[in-house]
Design an enzyme around this catalytic site. Structure first.
Site, PDB file in Angstrom:
ATOM      1  N   HIS A  46       1.411  -1.180   0.225  1.00  0.00           N
ATOM      2  CA  HIS A  46      -0.142   0.074  -0.184  1.00  0.00           C
ATOM      3  C   HIS A  46       0.798   1.080   0.289  1.00  0.00           C
ATOM      4  O   HIS A  46       1.834   1.186   0.228  1.00  0.00           O
ATOM      5  CB  HIS A  46      -1.086  -0.240   1.144  1.00  0.00           C
ATOM      6  CG  HIS A  46      -2.065  -1.226   1.016  1.00  0.00           C
ATOM      7  ND1 HIS A  46      -3.035  -0.771   2.030  1.00  0.00           N
ATOM      8  CD2 HIS A  46      -2.323  -2.143  -0.148  1.00  0.00           C
ATOM      9  CE1 HIS A  46      -3.870  -1.723   1.539  1.00  0.00           C
ATOM     10  NE2 HIS A  46      -3.175  -2.262   0.739  1.00  0.00           N
ATOM     11  N   GLU A  48       0.684   3.699   1.832  1.00  0.00           N
ATOM     12  CA  GLU A  48       1.048   4.718   2.744  1.00  0.00           C
ATOM     13  C   GLU A  48       2.858   3.385   3.424  1.00  0.00           C
ATOM     14  O   GLU A  48       3.817   3.646   4.432  1.00  0.00           O
ATOM     15  CB  GLU A  48       0.504   4.061   4.042  1.00  0.00           C
ATOM     16  CG  GLU A  48      -0.604   4.913   3.575  1.00  0.00           C
ATOM     17  CD  GLU A  48      -2.077   3.878   3.007  1.00  0.00           C
ATOM     18  OE1 GLU A  48      -1.486   3.705   2.174  1.00  0.00           O
ATOM     19  OE2 GLU A  48      -2.903   3.751   4.150  1.00  0.00           O
ATOM     20  N   CYS A  76      -6.274   1.410   5.817  1.00  0.00           N
ATOM     21  CA  CYS A  76      -6.344   0.543   6.182  1.00  0.00           C
ATOM     22  C   CYS A  76      -6.072   0.264   7.584  1.00  0.00           C
ATOM     23  O   CYS A  76      -5.216   0.849   8.119  1.00  0.00           O
ATOM     24  CB  CYS A  76      -6.363  -0.820   5.082  1.00  0.00           C
ATOM     25  SG  CYS A  76      -4.327  -1.539   5.258  1.00  0.00           S
ATOM     26  N   CYS A  79      -2.345  -0.282   7.688  1.00  0.00           N
ATOM     27  CA  CYS A  79      -1.222   1.103   7.237  1.00  0.00           C
ATOM     28  C   CYS A  79      -1.361   1.933   8.589  1.00  0.00           C
ATOM     29  O   CYS A  79      -0.044   2.087   8.804  1.00  0.00           O
ATOM     30  CB  CYS A  79      -1.721   1.463   6.072  1.00  0.00           C
ATOM     31  SG  CYS A  79      -1.376   0.537   4.792  1.00  0.00           S
TER      32      CYS A  79
END
Lengths: 141, 141
Positions: A46, A48, A76, A79
């Site tokens: 992801h 992040e 999410c 993260c």
């Protein structure tokens, strides 16, 4: 957040879910990234996580004391916990994510996390959400 | 779980918090890893994340359908969500972690996660916990 949106746009052009993230220290950008899950065959890639890992590598440290993060979508739980583990000081996120978000929704990570990052949600939320909406509409067509 | 304990021991010998993880498919070990947070200056380098990323790279896929994971400690919320995102079928973990665990404690990730991994906790729990206890006792001395 403008630059995080630019990272999200770049992710979309690679066919990845358009989410972008930045780690900053004061006015200095330490790292930036877009989602790379499909491109890298990595479910943890992801925006992040990539931005945090890049910033940590540059600082040669597993913590990012005094750093803030900008991300176009509510993180999410994976993260959100990584943001806490990296001791990010302040998190600015764009669109809210009632389905997969882990901050204002679902697991609500910062109600349990050891490091309490300050949270500012809904920054340029409409524009951040529109990039995602356009991406999924184009995929359906 | 014996092999995950061996990975935890290796992590301890590197001065890292002794947690070990394995991804398996049937009787075949796909990947194994220990915690590398300090060594790699990476707050996301928990054993589970590294094992998942390695297995995905080998399979050239961001999902690990049909794979199971063994880990010596109850995963934190970051790792629990990564396990869900990778669609791990079954998770066996060793020691429970009332302070930082995110499965039976705290954020209770699988109450919200999109993919519901089957969970079997407490496997060789006393031995898994002892490695951690010894590590932190030695650090204090």
């Amino acid at each position: 957040m403008e630059m995080a949106i630019e990272e999200a746009r770049k992710a979309a052009s690679r066919g990845s879910v358009p989410v972008g993230a930045l780690v900053v220290s004061g006015s200095q950008i330490i790292s930036s990234a877009g989602n790379e899950v499909i491109k890298n065959s990595d479910p943890t890639a992801h925006a992040e996580i990539i931005a945090i890992r890049r910033a940590c590598r540059l600082r040669n440290s597993h913590i990012l004391d005094g750093c803030d993060m900008y991300v176009t979508l509510e993180p999410c739980p994976m993260c959100a916990q990584a943001i806490s583990l990296a001791r990010i000081r302040r998190l600015y996120f764009g669109a809210y994510d009632p389905k997969y978000g882990g901050i204002e929704h679902g697991a609500r990570i910062f109600e349990h996390a050891p490091h309490k990052t300050e949270i500012i949600g809904g920054v340029l939320a409409t524009r951040c959400a529109k990039i995602l909406k356009n991406f999924f509409e184009n995929k359906r067509n």
